[in-house]
Design a protein around this motif. Structure first.
Motif, PDB file in Angstrom:
ATOM      1  N   GLY A  68       0.801  -1.217   0.000  1.00  0.00           N
ATOM      2  CA  GLY A  68       0.000   0.000   0.000  1.00  0.00           C
ATOM      3  C   GLY A  68       0.834   1.269   0.000  1.00  0.00           C
ATOM      4  O   GLY A  68       2.008   1.252  -0.363  1.00  0.00           O
ATOM      5  N   MET A  69       0.202   2.349   0.397  1.00  0.00           N
ATOM      6  CA  MET A  69       0.842   3.660   0.343  1.00  0.00           C
ATOM      7  C   MET A  69       0.348   4.539   1.482  1.00  0.00           C
ATOM      8  O   MET A  69      -0.700   4.281   2.073  1.00  0.00           O
ATOM      9  N   LEU A  70       1.129   5.567   1.799  1.00  0.00           N
ATOM     10  CA  LEU A  70       0.687   6.600   2.728  1.00  0.00           C
ATOM     11  C   LEU A  70       0.421   7.862   1.935  1.00  0.00           C
ATOM     12  O   LEU A  70       1.141   8.171   0.992  1.00  0.00           O
ATOM     13  N   ASN A  71      -0.621   8.616   2.338  1.00  0.00           N
ATOM     14  CA  ASN A  71      -0.773   9.956   1.776  1.00  0.00           C
ATOM     15  C   ASN A  71      -1.067  10.928   2.889  1.00  0.00           C
ATOM     16  O   ASN A  71      -1.703  10.594   3.880  1.00  0.00           O
ATOM     17  N   SER A  72      -0.545  12.160   2.712  1.00  0.00           N
ATOM     18  CA  SER A  72      -0.876  13.242   3.634  1.00  0.00           C
ATOM     19  C   SER A  72      -1.254  14.468   2.809  1.00  0.00           C
ATOM     20  O   SER A  72      -0.793  15.569   3.070  1.00  0.00           O
ATOM     21  N   VAL A  73      -2.096  14.238   1.782  1.00  0.00           N
ATOM     22  CA  VAL A  73      -2.476  15.321   0.874  1.00  0.00           C
ATOM     23  C   VAL A  73      -3.160  16.439   1.660  1.00  0.00           C
ATOM     24  O   VAL A  73      -2.844  17.613   1.486  1.00  0.00           O
ATOM     25  N   TYR A 215       2.911  12.174   9.717  1.00  0.00           N
ATOM     26  CA  TYR A 215       1.993  11.042   9.649  1.00  0.00           C
ATOM     27  C   TYR A 215       1.081  11.163   8.428  1.00  0.00           C
ATOM     28  O   TYR A 215       0.806  12.261   7.955  1.00  0.00           O
ATOM     29  N   GLY A 216       0.589  10.032   7.980  1.00  0.00           N
ATOM     30  CA  GLY A 216      -0.323  10.052   6.832  1.00  0.00           C
ATOM     31  C   GLY A 216      -1.229   8.841   6.858  1.00  0.00           C
ATOM     32  O   GLY A 216      -1.084   7.946   7.693  1.00  0.00           O
ATOM     33  N   GLY A 217      -2.179   8.802   5.944  1.00  0.00           N
ATOM     34  CA  GLY A 217      -3.172   7.733   5.907  1.00  0.00           C
ATOM     35  C   GLY A 217      -2.705   6.574   5.045  1.00  0.00           C
ATOM     36  O   GLY A 217      -2.324   6.749   3.891  1.00  0.00           O
ATOM     37  N   TYR A 218      -2.763   5.375   5.620  1.00  0.00           N
ATOM     38  CA  TYR A 218      -2.331   4.145   4.946  1.00  0.00           C
ATOM     39  C   TYR A 218      -3.523   3.545   4.204  1.00  0.00           C
ATOM     40  O   TYR A 218      -4.587   3.339   4.787  1.00  0.00           O
ATOM     41  N   SER A 219      -3.345   3.297   2.909  1.00  0.00           N
ATOM     42  CA  SER A 219      -4.382   2.654   2.103  1.00  0.00           C
ATOM     43  C   SER A 219      -3.741   1.599   1.220  1.00  0.00           C
ATOM     44  O   SER A 219      -2.518   1.523   1.120  1.00  0.00           O
ATOM     45  N   GLY A 220      -4.559   0.779   0.578  1.00  0.00           N
ATOM     46  CA  GLY A 220      -4.036  -0.294  -0.261  1.00  0.00           C
ATOM     47  C   GLY A 220      -4.390  -1.658   0.320  1.00  0.00           C
ATOM     48  O   GLY A 220      -5.016  -1.746   1.376  1.00  0.00           O
ATOM     49  N   PRO A 221      -3.992  -2.735  -0.390  1.00  0.00           N
ATOM     50  CA  PRO A 221      -4.419  -4.087  -0.003  1.00  0.00           C
ATOM     51  C   PRO A 221      -4.075  -4.455   1.438  1.00  0.00           C
ATOM     52  O   PRO A 221      -4.741  -5.304   2.031  1.00  0.00           O
ATOM     53  N   GLY A 222      -3.048  -3.830   2.004  1.00  0.00           N
ATOM     54  CA  GLY A 222      -2.656  -4.137   3.384  1.00  0.00           C
ATOM     55  C   GLY A 222      -3.750  -3.869   4.402  1.00  0.00           C
ATOM     56  O   GLY A 222      -3.787  -4.483   5.469  1.00  0.00           O
ATOM     57  N   ILE A 223      -4.677  -2.942   4.103  1.00  0.00           N
ATOM     58  CA  ILE A 223      -5.707  -2.598   5.092  1.00  0.00           C
ATOM     59  C   ILE A 223      -7.004  -3.375   4.851  1.00  0.00           C
ATOM     60  O   ILE A 223      -7.968  -3.228   5.616  1.00  0.00           O
ATOM     61  N   PHE A 224      -7.043  -4.207   3.800  1.00  0.00           N
ATOM     62  CA  PHE A 224      -8.289  -4.899   3.449  1.00  0.00           C
ATOM     63  C   PHE A 224      -8.868  -5.731   4.597  1.00  0.00           C
ATOM     64  O   PHE A 224     -10.070  -5.638   4.887  1.00  0.00           O
ATOM     65  N   PRO A 225      -8.061  -6.531   5.298  1.00  0.00           N
ATOM     66  CA  PRO A 225      -8.638  -7.326   6.397  1.00  0.00           C
ATOM     67  C   PRO A 225      -9.217  -6.467   7.521  1.00  0.00           C
ATOM     68  O   PRO A 225     -10.221  -6.829   8.133  1.00  0.00           O
TER      69      PRO A 225
END
Lengths: 306, 241
Positions: A68-73, A215-225
């Protein structure tokens, strides 16, 4: 020949399929026009909109993660006025399906003002109220981590909304069910979950956080569960429809999210690494349904706890 | 879109040259970039296109982290998934007749395709390349093969003039500036040359095609996405202008 039925319904809004690009990963649709016809989508959740234009946080505001990825847009957007006058009419030129307006604010008054500006737009079918942005101070997630504040924003928005109101919830809480119940009791028509998980990365050479905002928001397949678990918990506790999201990447993920209790599914980070993610998932969906003996997506029942 | 690697070799200890075969129809201007999907990494890596023809392209890239390190290990015959033709690129029509192409380190590669395009338009580009030391120099023979004047600077004086690219400006005859390189170099160059020209910026990107707003910069003309409105910006609308 087996015909599969992909249609789903959200508070009376008919979607021809459950696939919705998630807010913040799709802009106002324009960037995806070179890749496919947006009209194949079930709905589009457009970029989070605030009362005033915002640039967001300093760069770097993207970081790589395992799965996944982090974003802090930080909610960069042109403001409610420009969204109403320019972005939504431009989207309407190329897309005739339901639009979900995603609304953020730094005060109850700003949420209300933003909803008032967008609720009357004929293109807008659903209002998604973001009380879960992890990248802004004084607002955003602050409203989504306290049941009373979440209920207060829900009531305020419901007073002026002329479209179904879906509250978008944060996973960065001890008990998401308490927040979900508070929103439902305050009159929310539905819920969207989950937003990103707060995380960080460190540049080992520089010994500093990678993101300028730390800090930023983690998204992507890693957070699916994590997303599945929260959707399952929430749909076991409230009766209003839930749009499930968080790391959904494949047609099988879509079905799994609906088995967790979601009525529709948003696709987020996957759009950013593969602009064809949504059409590819849509193309694979009937085949996966047939393998599982699912004729209609709307018939999928939430799995019980063991 | 899938591309076949036909060559992947080291030019210096950290800079590599990769040639790929595949559809280049979406490449319209020098200075555009591609997003490279690497096995085992989630985000794509933005890499500028060094040069291209109808059926192949060349990427000259520096190993800066684990993703580019994995890219350097890939062998000819393997396939890579690219999003090609991203970003605006340099506007060769709008630049002067004798443009100075200034490249700092791994900022140099897109200037090779740019140089070819300018020559094809009958313009007379000259090249100014800056490196840390002689062992880090690359692509100079490719530029010389085009028959353009090449000036080199190194920080330690081991190749060409000793110093920064801005130390070499006084001896050169040019009417415009087209540059790509590290931010301090671009800022110094912009100040020394009166704020004109076209400058290619770098920023950490999410998608590379304008959707995520990860690479936005603030400019005098409003907020711009390095991946979409850039990476090449006119001197008047740079973030520090």
């Amino acid at each position: 020949m087996g015909m599969t039925d992909l249609r789903v319904n959200l508070s009376g809004v008919e979607l021809k399929n459950p696939l919705i690009p998630a807010s913040g990963t799709f802009g106002f649709g324009r960037e995806f026009l070179p890749y496919y016809d947006l009209n194949l989508l079930g709905a589009i959740s457009v970029k989070g909109t605030t009362g005033e234009p915002r640039f967001g946080n300093p760069t770097p505001r993207i970081a790589e993660c395992p799965a996944g990825m982090l974003n802090s847009v930080g909610l960069q957007n042109p403001g409610a006025q420009a969204v109403a006058k320019e972005e939504l009419p431009a989207l309407r030129q190329v897309y005739t399906g339901p639009i979900i307006a995603n609304i953020s604010g730094f005060s109850e008054e700003e949420y209300v003002r933003c909803v008032e500006r967008l609720t009357g737009q004929e293109q807008v079918a659903i209002l998604e109220i973001n009380i879960s942005c992890p990248n802004v101070r004084h607002g955003g997630m602050a409203f989504g981590t306290d049941p009373e504040a979440a209920a207060r924003i829900t009531r305020a928005v419901k007073r002026v909304a002329t479209r179904p109101v879906y509250m978008k919830l944060s996973p960065n809480v001890t008990d998401i069910v308490a927040i979900a119940r508070a929103c439902a009791e305050a009159g929310a028509d539905g819920l969207s979950l989950i937003n990103t998980l707060l995380g960080m990365r460190i540049d080992l050479q520089r010994r500093r956080p990678v993101l300028a905002n730390t800090y930023g928001g983690y998204s992507g397949p890693g957070i699916f569960p994590v997303a599945l678990r929260m959707v399952h918990q929430v749909t076991g506790a409230v009766d209003i429809p839930v749009i499930g999201m968080g790391g959904v990447t494949t047609a099988r993920d879509v079905i799994e999210m609906m088995m967790a209790g979601a009525k529709a599914v948003q696709i987020g980070a996957a759009n950013l690494v593969n602009p064809m993610a949504c059409p590819e998932i849509l193309a694979a969906l009937p085949g996966e349904m047939e393998k599982l003996g699912i004729r209609a997506l709307s018939e999928i029942e939430r799995v019980p706890v063991n | 879109m899938n591309y076949e690697i036909t060559e992947n070799r080291a030019l210096t200890a950290s800079v590599h040259s990769m040639r790929l075969r595949g559809d280049t129809g979406s490449l319209t201007r020098p200075g555009q970039f591609v997003q490279v999907a690497l096995p085992d990494f989630y985000l794509r890596r933005p890499i500028s296109v060094c040069e291209w023809d109808r059926e192949s392209l060349r990427l000259v890239y520096k190993v800066v982290g684990q993703g580019t390190a994995a890219m350097a290990e890939m062998k000819p015959g393997a396939c890579l998934d690219l999003l090609p033709g991203l970003g605006n690129g340099f506007d060769t029509g709008a630049c002067g007749e004798k443009p100075l192409l200034v490249g700092g380190g791994v900022g140099l590669p897109p200037l090779l395709g740019l140089c070819r395009a300018l020559l094809a338009q009958g313009k007379k580009p000259l090249v100014l390349a800056g490196f840390g030391t002689a062992a880090e120099a690359f692509l100079l023979e490719d530029f010389r093969a085009l028959g353009v004047p090449v000036t080199v600077t190194t920080m330690d004086g081991s190749l060409g003039l000793r110093g920064l690219v801005t130390d070499a400006l006084g001896d050169l005859d040019y009417d415009d500036v087209l540059a790509c390189g590290p931010l301090p170099m671009l800022k110094a160059l912009w100040r020394c040359t009166g704020g004109r020209g076209q400058y290619s910026l770098e920023e950490r990107m999410g998608c590379g095609f304008g959707a995520c707003m990860g690479c936005s910069v603030q400019t005098a003309a409003g907020s711009m996405r390095v991946c979409k409105e850039g990476p090449v910006f006119r001197g008047e609308v740079l973030p520090w202008a």
